[in-house]
Write an enzyme that holds these catalytic residues in place. Sequence first.
Site, mmCIF file in Angstrom:
data_model
loop_
_atom_site.group_PDB
_atom_site.id
_atom_site.type_symbol
_atom_site.label_atom_id
_atom_site.label_comp_id
_atom_site.label_asym_id
_atom_site.label_seq_id
_atom_site.Cartn_x
_atom_site.Cartn_y
_atom_site.Cartn_z
ATOM 1 N N LEU A 1 0.919 -1.273 -0.032
ATOM 2 C CA LEU A 1 -0.042 0.093 -0.013
ATOM 3 C C LEU A 1 0.927 1.330 -0.045
ATOM 4 O O LEU A 1 0.569 2.273 -0.566
ATOM 5 C CB LEU A 1 -1.037 0.081 1.225
ATOM 6 C CG LEU A 1 -1.905 1.174 1.286
ATOM 7 C CD1 LEU A 1 -2.798 1.077 -0.032
ATOM 8 C CD2 LEU A 1 -2.886 0.923 2.624
ATOM 9 N N GLY A 2 2.077 1.056 0.799
ATOM 10 C CA GLY A 2 2.896 2.354 0.976
ATOM 11 C C GLY A 2 3.528 2.616 -0.599
ATOM 12 O O GLY A 2 3.155 3.946 -1.122
ATOM 13 N N HIS B 1 10.574 -0.168 -4.544
ATOM 14 C CA HIS B 1 9.277 0.405 -5.299
ATOM 15 C C HIS B 1 8.679 1.855 -4.904
ATOM 16 O O HIS B 1 8.285 2.685 -5.772
ATOM 17 C CB HIS B 1 8.165 -0.699 -5.344
ATOM 18 C CG HIS B 1 8.185 -1.611 -6.234
ATOM 19 N ND1 HIS B 1 7.396 -2.681 -6.282
ATOM 20 C CD2 HIS B 1 9.167 -2.074 -7.247
ATOM 21 C CE1 HIS B 1 7.836 -3.531 -7.141
ATOM 22 N NE2 HIS B 1 8.989 -3.127 -7.912
#
Length: 344
Positions: A285-286, A309
């Site tokens: 989610l980050g 990422h």
Amino acid sequence: MIEIDGSHGSGGGQVLRSSLALSALTQKPFTLENIRAGRKNPGLAAQHLTCVRATAELTNARMQGAELGSTKLIFEPRGFAAEAHEFDCGTAGSVTLILQSLLPALAFANKEINVKLVGGTTVAWSPPANYFEQVLFPTLARMGLHATLEVKKWGWYPKGGGVIEVKVKPASGLKAIDLTERGALERANAEIVCSNLPPHVSERMKARALQLAFENGSKNFQTKTFEAPSDDQGALFFLTAQHANALAGFSALGERGKPAEKLVEETFAAFELFEKSGACVDEHLGDQLIPFLALARGESCLRALVTSHLLTNAWVCEQFLEIKFAIKGKENEVGLVTVKGVDF
């Protein structure tokens, strides 16, 4: 023309997907070189080519280098096709990774757009469709982006053939969000998804899940089991953790020779590691929230694991938008991410 070095950061498909997403939204053309330079087989693979072609159809784009194995892509968007779309990977390529390239532009379209994606709904190295439905989309709804996802057919590796239908309502703007403290754990739920497997597989997963939940003192733990229509065999254990101020998701995929109980144990291990970490959002989610934080009105903050990422996504956003992310923390450690969005 924005020039992007595909070897930056993680050096994988994330640079391509983020560049496509922001180019489609801002209508800024870009050149991407050294595509997937950090991978064993560099260049565009089938899944990445589907991302390119899908985003091109959405934006009536001109392209050069859109072919298998290409390490350079020139992408020039020319508007927006506000109509229903269907995109087929032709393989078990991840439909959720393709959706990452389309979602920002869909969110700011002038009307609701329906998209059908065909491929892998639950495959390795990508979030399963459950994750978008139960974690990402509810979190984005807090920011003002409302989308729904329905799995019509499940796609597993290697056959693929899964189908999801996504509806995205136009957003008039996104609100900033504070995801620095997750708060107390309120409940945890698990989904056990099986396709064309003996009943004992799901039964063993459920029994192990209930046992681990009891040992961990998880309150209000519930499981849901269902047989998922598919052309292939497959198994998924997916756990959603709802805290007072955040959602998190964890999962494990079955594979030949892997005991059913192992899926549950891997998932609970990831969940327990997250609970001890101090992060507010899980690592997936980050990095997926980064573009939306950049587009929001006001300052957003999140406490998350600083992954390659996440860093790559932030860097690509800075190439397309007049913003600067402040990231306090070392890579592979929990850190604080802050950005003042552009109020797109």
